[in-house]
Enzyme design. Structure first.
Site: not given
Length: 431
Positions: A290-293, A330, A334, A361, A390
């Site tokens: 299940e590759p995504g990124r 992102r 993190y 703000c 993402y």
């Protein structure tokens, strides 16, 4: 950190997929997401080729839709013969709206609602990845009422340290996802499932984390999961036919990042699978990944326009852009690091170190800190690289900001595949 699809023309402008980013910024406005269709397709083909080469074609590559989901992306995945990993009725509905074959969809999630389970079963989703005992009971009841047989896998926590950021580790025992192997929970839920009338246990699934550069945790996860399959065969007399090894393959965000080639991941993990199957006298299961990124991430950039440059002597230089945490949370979440380029000065040396500040703000609304950049000025266009995964998916209307458009480029051509939101879109659901 320019990749093959990112080039510089005679005007010093950054090009993506043969399209001038400055022209895109003028015609479509900023902020804007830009995705290179050629890179997406090539990455799909590399993973599919690895299944053919290392697993004799007995496997399925499922794109993790959560990283970037829209109708255009689902169409590309269908055309490339991919499967899909979805985690909500919204992602599933998007896929269904494009005519994506539902038998090639795996439905994930640690807390699927009754409505989502009903929706998935009613549309013939290929595999439902069950997370816990309560969901198993709920699924069995709903399938019975619908007179359906639910083909399932269990998400298993194999107890693997993935050597990645703690926020994106998912395979250890202290995770909200799945059932634990080391406590016996996974074995017990399997034992229960094979007695149920309305579910059919097809396989087991694991996902150990994201943005992983080390191949050894993937090898260990495969070995551990095959040990579970062997235990089920030996102690319960039940054959588990499928093994989903998830995704999590890392990509290059910074010049110093050195992820292994995807082919090397697949080659080494396949060797472990084949060797372990021999050791346990197992027929090799049908393999899912299940590759995504690793499919969408390198294909995307985000374009911003500089509004101001604020130098605080002996402290830092803030470069304010017209986007930020609303279109890329992102860094705020993190501290994810990125490479950036002044797209209209891409041929110039990076002679400044800046903090890219967003327009929201919030003091923490930053795109990045200590970022090398060509000296920026008001009106410059900033391209932040490797934002295909993402960023759009996690975007929001914080501060009531409309979401940016998504532009797909391919061989010198560009088309908008997701429209920029308008102010009317922002208030559309207000009563």
């Amino acid at each position: 950190m320019l990749t093959d699809n990112l080039t510089i023309n005679e005007n010093g402008h950054l090009l993506i997929g043969g399209v001038d980013t400055i022209t895109l910024a003028k015609e479509c406005g900023t902020p804007a997401y830009v995705m290179d269709e050629g890179v997406i397709r090539e990455n799909c083909r590399r993973f599919k080729k690895s299944i053919d080469e290392y697993y004799d074609g007995k496997g399925l590559v499922c794109y993790a839709n959560k990283v970037f989901c829209c109708k255009a992306m689902c169409n590309i995945m269908r055309e490339e013969g991919m499967g899909l990993d979805v985690v909500s009725s919204g992602e599933l509905y998007t896929a269904i709206s494009t005519g994506f074959p539902t038998d090639k969809i795996c439905f994930h999630g640690n807390n699927k609602t009754k409505d989502e389970i009903t929706f998935a079963l009613s549309h013939g989703v290929g595999r439902i990845i069950v997370d816990n005992f309560e969901e198993l009971e709920r699924l069995d009841k709903i399938a019975g009422k619908l007179h359906k047989k639910a083909n399932i896998m269990f998400r298993v926590k194999p107890g693997i340290d993935a050597h990645t950021h703690s926020f994106v580790q998912t395979g250890q025992i202290d995770s909200k996802f799945g059932v634990a192997l080391e406590t016996g929970e996974a074995f017990e839920i399997i034992k229960k499932a094979i007695t149920m009338e309305n579910v059919v246990l097809k396989g087991v699934h694991c996902h150990i984390g994201s943005q992983i550069f080390d191949i050894s945790p993937f090898e260990l996860a495969a070995k551990v999961m095959l040990g579970l399959i062997a235990k089920v065969r030996d102690e319960l007399g039940y054959t588990i036919e499928e093994l989903n090894l998830g995704g999590g393959f890392g990509i290059k965000y910074l010049e110093e990042d050195n992820p292994p080639e995807y082919d090397e991941y697949m080659k080494r993990v396949a060797a472990t699978v084949n060797k372990t199957c021999e050791e346990y006298s197992l027929d090799r299961p049908f393999i899912y990944i299940e590759p995504g990124r690793s499919i969408a991430g390198p294909a995307g950039i985000t374009l911003y326009t500089v509004g101001s440059v604020k130098e605080i002597p002996n402290v830092r230089t803030y470069v304010a852009v017209d986007g930020g945490m609303a279109d890329n949370p992102r860094y705020a979440l993190y501290q994810s690091e990125y490479t950036a380029v002044v797209a209209n000065k891409a041929d110039k040396p990076k002679d400044a170190v800046v903090t890219l500040a967003g327009r929201c703000c919030e003091s923490g609304d930053l795109v990045g800190e200590n970022m090398p950049l060509q000296t920026p000025e008001e009106g410059d266009v900033i391209a932040v690289l490797a934002t295909g995964a993402y960023n759009y998916s996690m975007s929001s209307n914080y501060n009531r900001l409309p979401k940016p458009p998504v532009i797909m480029v391919n061989n010198g051509n560009a088309k908008i595949v997701v429209k920029r939101e308008t102010l009317d879109d922002v208030i559309r659901n207000d009563l």
